[in-house]
Design a protein around this motif. Sequence first.
Motif, short mmCIF file in Angstrom:
data_model
loop_
_atom_site.label_atom_id
_atom_site.label_comp_id
_atom_site.label_asym_id
_atom_site.label_seq_id
_atom_site.Cartn_x
_atom_site.Cartn_y
_atom_site.Cartn_z
N THR A 207 0.88 -1.21 0.04
CA THR A 207 0.01 -0.03 0.07
C THR A 207 0.85 1.23 -0.07
O THR A 207 0.70 2.12 -0.87
CB THR A 207 -0.82 0.14 1.15
N ILE A 208 1.74 1.32 0.89
CA ILE A 208 2.91 2.56 0.91
C ILE A 208 3.35 2.72 -0.41
O ILE A 208 3.62 3.62 -0.93
CB ILE A 208 3.74 2.41 2.38
N ALA B 157 2.53 1.86 -3.31
CA ALA B 157 1.79 2.14 -4.51
C ALA B 157 1.04 3.75 -4.04
O ALA B 157 0.79 4.33 -5.14
CB ALA B 157 0.69 1.17 -4.41
N GLU B 158 1.18 4.17 -3.14
CA GLU B 158 0.66 5.55 -2.84
C GLU B 158 1.70 6.51 -2.55
O GLU B 158 1.96 7.23 -1.53
CB GLU B 158 -0.21 5.56 -1.63
N SER B 159 2.27 6.71 -3.87
CA SER B 159 3.49 7.77 -3.58
C SER B 159 3.12 9.39 -3.25
O SER B 159 3.77 10.09 -2.55
CB SER B 159 4.37 8.04 -5.01
N GLY B 160 1.82 9.45 -3.75
CA GLY B 160 1.29 10.78 -3.11
C GLY B 160 1.11 10.95 -1.70
O GLY B 160 0.54 12.08 -1.27
N GLU B 161 0.93 9.80 -0.96
CA GLU B 161 0.88 9.86 0.42
C GLU B 161 1.84 9.88 1.33
O GLU B 161 1.76 9.06 2.47
CB GLU B 161 -0.19 8.96 0.79
N ASP B 162 2.83 10.30 0.91
CA ASP B 162 4.39 10.04 1.44
C ASP B 162 4.23 10.67 3.10
O ASP B 162 4.75 9.99 4.04
CB ASP B 162 5.66 10.68 0.87
N ARG C 27 1.78 11.25 5.20
CA ARG C 27 0.81 10.18 5.58
C ARG C 27 1.41 8.79 6.27
O ARG C 27 1.41 8.38 7.16
CB ARG C 27 -0.49 9.93 5.06
N HIS C 28 2.17 8.39 5.36
CA HIS C 28 2.94 6.79 5.57
C HIS C 28 4.09 7.12 6.23
O HIS C 28 4.75 6.30 6.41
CB HIS C 28 2.88 6.25 4.22
N ARG D 96 9.20 -1.87 -3.38
CA ARG D 96 8.11 -1.74 -3.74
C ARG D 96 7.26 -3.13 -3.86
O ARG D 96 6.18 -3.20 -3.77
CB ARG D 96 7.80 -0.91 -4.83
#
Length: 162
Positions: free
Chosen positions: A26-27, A29-34, A36-37, A65
């Motif tokens: 999940t982390i 794949a969600e590069s726009g949420e760095d 938050r993660h 990844r």
Amino acid sequence: MEHLFAGWRAQFVTGGERASGCVFCTIGAESGEDDRHYVVARGEASFVVLNLYPYTSGHLMVVPRAHIGDLAGLSGPLVEEMLGLVRSAHDALQAAYQPEGVNIGMNLGRAAGAGIVEHVHIHLVPRWSGDANFMSTLAETRVLPETLSDTMAKLRAHWPPG
């Protein structure tokens, strides 16, 4: 009297409800949420993320990844990138925290202490003489003097260029 509040650890300690699927996938794949993660840095095929349940401030992990569960699944270029991120993470930890030592390692398999068995990752844990004090030894509690957001900002500020 001082109070130590770490309510965020209750889910981890009690084995409470956890997100479904692989958290590292999940982390990854969600590069726009760095933010938050708590991702400190990314390479092409791997990333550096703070451990949500750190042993000490600055506890990082280097993670591919791809969902790879054993060392045999890591290609030469991926290993090279991951070790480059380990080196950069080490340099950032040295600059940001000036630890007296750093544990770098992997826990492969549940019997070895892996919390996420199905996705390999490399831990970097900064260490200081006496960091396993009475709180850790007797009270089974770790005291972390800063938030994960502060740790992330500090490490990003000291991340080596390139």
